[in-house]
Design an enzyme around this catalytic site. Structure first.
Site, PDB file in Angstrom:
ATOM      1  N   SER A   3      33.704 -16.358  39.292  1.00  0.00           N
ATOM      2  CA  SER A   3      32.826 -16.589  38.134  1.00  0.00           C
ATOM      3  C   SER A   3      33.140 -15.734  36.917  1.00  0.00           C
ATOM      4  O   SER A   3      32.503 -15.902  35.870  1.00  0.00           O
ATOM      5  CB  SER A   3      31.370 -16.375  38.540  1.00  0.00           C
ATOM      6  OG  SER A   3      30.911 -17.464  39.301  1.00  0.00           O
ATOM      7  N   LYS A  31      33.546 -17.609  33.759  1.00  0.00           N
ATOM      8  CA  LYS A  31      32.469 -17.993  32.842  1.00  0.00           C
ATOM      9  C   LYS A  31      32.515 -17.238  31.522  1.00  0.00           C
ATOM     10  O   LYS A  31      31.883 -17.660  30.545  1.00  0.00           O
ATOM     11  CB  LYS A  31      31.112 -17.811  33.527  1.00  0.00           C
ATOM     12  CG  LYS A  31      30.881 -18.763  34.706  1.00  0.00           C
ATOM     13  CD  LYS A  31      29.498 -18.590  35.298  1.00  0.00           C
ATOM     14  CE  LYS A  31      29.212 -19.590  36.416  1.00  0.00           C
ATOM     15  NZ  LYS A  31      29.809 -19.204  37.700  1.00  0.00           N
ATOM     16  N   SER A  48      25.078 -16.138  36.693  1.00  0.00           N
ATOM     17  CA  SER A  48      26.238 -16.869  37.213  1.00  0.00           C
ATOM     18  C   SER A  48      25.852 -18.258  37.712  1.00  0.00           C
ATOM     19  O   SER A  48      26.347 -18.724  38.738  1.00  0.00           O
ATOM     20  CB  SER A  48      26.917 -16.077  38.339  1.00  0.00           C
ATOM     21  OG  SER A  48      28.296 -16.326  38.345  1.00  0.00           O
TER      22      SER A  48
END
Length: 306
Positions: free
Chosen positions: A61, A64, A118
């Site tokens: 993640s 992101k 997340s």
């Protein structure tokens, strides 16, 4: 004869890899448990610590951060309400989320949930509402990586669930430095918690930061993103302060649920006092096993080249 040659080649490659890893250790032995890590002084540009900074690995993640950057580069209105949609993402078809499909929230709220909590549906929704749609968004992620000189990075989708979202600690340092120009990303990423009210249907939920360091005294973090998948291990990227220095820090593929956090604490202690806590033996063993595995994979790939 051929078998002996292959074995010898692999052995030499593994020894070379081990030597490269060993050469990255500072004399103070400020060891980290993560497979790869990098710490850079933002004011001087000096690398304070690096261990296998060019090792290409899944980043989960942490992806992101690039998702957020691409959204802001598009100049889309942050207060616009967008509908939660993952229909164009094969990766998201069986992913469970607390956020209901078809409900809506503002683009800024989706950014916040993607960064601090997340939230995968939030990140995917941002891609769906990009000009040109989901595939155009992924293309923009890779174009931005290239523009930033992240030459060992690739993005297949916006969440980091794909093991094909890969990068290096050195490349992610470049991304962190670029993100200094996007203060809203830092602001949203370091929030301890956030309550969001969704519409159509109307419901509210609380979300919490995935980085426990934002709640700890003595830490001054201006941007953060964690990540975890089985393939990537635990990952952490931060803009923060260590030993009165403004630093960018990346740790990738950490052993154990909190090892990436422990690595940040170890390096902070090292910069502050010149000393460092020992890395647990089981974490070191995991690390060496993964390195041997990686060396064998690279060796096999090289031997396969005609």
């Amino acid at each position: 004869m051929l078998r002996r040659l292959i074995t010898a080649s692999l052995s030499c490659f593994m020894l070379l890899t081990s030597a490269v890893y060993a050469a990255t250790q500072p004399s103070e032995q400020a060891l980290v448990a993560s497979q790869s890590a990098m710490l850079v002084d933002l004011d001087t540009g000096k690398t304070l610590y690096a261990e296998a900074p060019n090792l290409v690995t899944p980043i989960a993640s942490v992806s992101k951060l690039m998702t957020a950057l691409v959204v802001l580069d598009a100049g889309l209105p942050l207060n616009e309400r967008i509908t939660v949609d993952v229909s164009q993402s094969p990766m998201m078809q069986n992913v469970v989320s607390r956020i209901r499909l078809g409900s809506n929230l503002t683009r800024k709220e989706a950014l916040s949930l993607a960064l601090m909590a997340s939230e995968n549906r939030a990140a995917t929704t941002l891609a769906h509402h990009y000009p040109g749609g989901y595939q155009a968004f992924v293309k923009a992620m890779n174009a931005k990586a290239k523009a930033l000189g992240m030459n060992n990075s690739m993005f297949e989708e916006p969440t980091g669930l794909s093991p094909h979202n890969v990068s290096t600690a050195a490349d992610l340092i470049k991304l962190l430095i670029a993100l200094k120009k996007y203060p809203v990303i830092g602001e949203l990423s370091v929030a301890k918690n956030r309550s969001v009210t969704f519409h159509k249907p109307r419901y509210s939920m609380a979300f919490y930061n995935t980085n426990p360091l934002v709640n700890r005294k003595g830490w001054h973090i201006s941007l953060t993103k964690t990540g975890y998948t089985d393939e990537a291990g635990h990952c952490l990227a931060m803009l923060t302060k260590m030993g009165n220095r403004n630093v960018a820090f990346v740790a990738l593929d950490s052993f154990g649920k909190y090892t990436h956090i422990a690595d940040a604490n170890r390096l902070k202690l090292w910069l502050t006092t010149g000393k460092s806590n020992r890395v647990p033996a089981e974490a070191l063993q995991y690390k060496m096993n993964k390195r041997a595995e990686h060396a064998q994979q690279v060796g096999k790939q090289q031997l396969a080249i005609p």
